[in-house]
Motif scaffolding. Structure first.
Motif, PDB file in Angstrom:
ATOM      1  N   GLY A   1      34.434  49.782  50.111  1.00 21.92           N
ATOM      2  CA  GLY A   1      33.500  48.635  51.072  1.00 21.92           C
ATOM      3  C   GLY A   1      32.310  48.216  50.116  1.00 21.92           C
ATOM      4  N   GLY A   2      31.265  47.731  50.873  1.00 20.73           N
ATOM      5  CA  GLY A   2      30.195  46.991  50.292  1.00 20.73           C
ATOM      6  C   GLY A   2      30.507  45.866  49.692  1.00 20.73           C
ATOM      7  N   ASP A   3      29.675  45.256  48.971  1.00 17.77           N
ATOM      8  CA  ASP A   3      29.856  43.967  48.067  1.00 17.77           C
ATOM      9  C   ASP A   3      31.057  44.063  47.065  1.00 17.77           C
TER      10      ASP A   3
ATOM     11  N   ARG B   1      42.580  43.540  41.428  1.00 21.11           N
ATOM     12  CA  ARG B   1      41.324  43.321  41.926  1.00 21.11           C
ATOM     13  C   ARG B   1      40.569  41.971  41.835  1.00 21.11           C
ATOM     14  N   ASP B   2      40.227  41.446  42.914  1.00 18.85           N
ATOM     15  CA  ASP B   2      39.570  40.310  43.097  1.00 18.85           C
ATOM     16  C   ASP B   2      40.565  39.121  42.194  1.00 18.85           C
ATOM     17  N   GLY B   3      41.937  39.059  42.607  1.00 21.83           N
ATOM     18  CA  GLY B   3      42.678  38.104  41.988  1.00 21.83           C
ATOM     19  C   GLY B   3      43.176  38.431  40.600  1.00 21.83           C
ATOM     20  N   GLU B   4      42.856  39.595  39.929  1.00 23.70           N
ATOM     21  CA  GLU B   4      43.136  40.068  38.672  1.00 23.70           C
ATOM     22  C   GLU B   4      44.147  41.108  38.730  1.00 23.70           C
ATOM     23  N   GLU B   5      45.098  41.347  37.816  1.00 23.05           N
ATOM     24  CA  GLU B   5      45.992  42.319  37.535  1.00 23.05           C
ATOM     25  C   GLU B   5      45.537  43.105  36.430  1.00 23.05           C
ATOM     26  N   PHE B   6      45.641  44.392  36.585  1.00 20.65           N
ATOM     27  CA  PHE B   6      45.203  45.645  35.471  1.00 20.65           C
ATOM     28  C   PHE B   6      46.607  46.324  35.520  1.00 20.65           C
ATOM     29  N   PRO B   7      47.616  45.935  34.520  1.00 21.21           N
ATOM     30  CA  PRO B   7      48.791  47.187  34.591  1.00 21.21           C
ATOM     31  C   PRO B   7      48.364  47.992  33.412  1.00 21.21           C
TER      32      PRO B   7
END
Length: 129
Positions: free
Chosen positions: A52-54, A113-119
Motif C-alpha cells: 500500500g501507500g505510495d 510492478r508499475d508496468g515493468e516485468e521482472f522474470p
C-alpha cells in the motif's frame, strides 16, 4: 506423492536464493509441498515488499515445466508481511499435480510492478514419495 514435502525442519540447504526486482530484494525458497492435485512453493523476500501507500503494488505470475516435459500453470498464491515485519512471507501454487517420476521443477516467477516485468527462473528438486 500426496503430502510430500522438502520442507524438513527448517532445512533450506540446496533450495534457491536469488536477487530479484533489479537487485533490490532477495527471494529465498523455503520449500516445495506436493499434493494430490497441486504443488506449492513457499518463499520469503527480504527486505519486505511494499504494502500500500505510495509504492506501486507488485503482482506475481507463475509458470513451470518439469524434467519430463510437463507444463504447469499458476493456481494462485498469497503474500504478506512476515511475523516481525522484516520480510515478506509468500506462496504460489501450481496445477496440475506433479507427474509421477518428476525429479526437477523449473519455475519462472515474473514480478509485475508499475508496468515493468521482472522474470526470474529457479530450479527446484522435487521430494520423493
Amino acid at each position: 506423492m500426496s503430502g510430500a514435502s522438502n520442507r524438513g525442519a527448517g532445512d533450506t540447504r540446496g533450495l534457491p536464493r536469488l536477487s530479484i526486482l533489479g537487485g533490490r530484494h532477495e527471494l529465498a525458497v523455503r520449500g516445495l509441498t506436493v499434493r494430490r492435485d497441486s504443488f506449492t512453493i513457499r518463499y520469503t523476500i527480504t527486505p519486505p515488499l511494499p504494502y500500500g501507500g505510495d509504492e506501486p503494488s507488485i503482482l506475481l505470475v507463475f509458470e513451470a515445466k518439469d524434467d519430463l516435459g510437463h507444463e504447469y500453470v499458476d493456481w494462485g498464491g498469497a503474500y504478506g508481511p512476515g511475523e516481525d515485519g522484516t520480510y515478506t512471507d509468500g506462496s504460489v501454487t501450481g496445477q496440475p499435480a506433479l507427474a509421477a517420476g518428476v525429479r526437477v521443477l523449473r519455475a519462472r516467477l515474473t514480478f509485475l510492478r508499475d508496468g515493468e516485468e521482472f522474470p526470474h527462473d529457479l530450479t527446484l528438486p522435487v521430494p520423493g514419495p
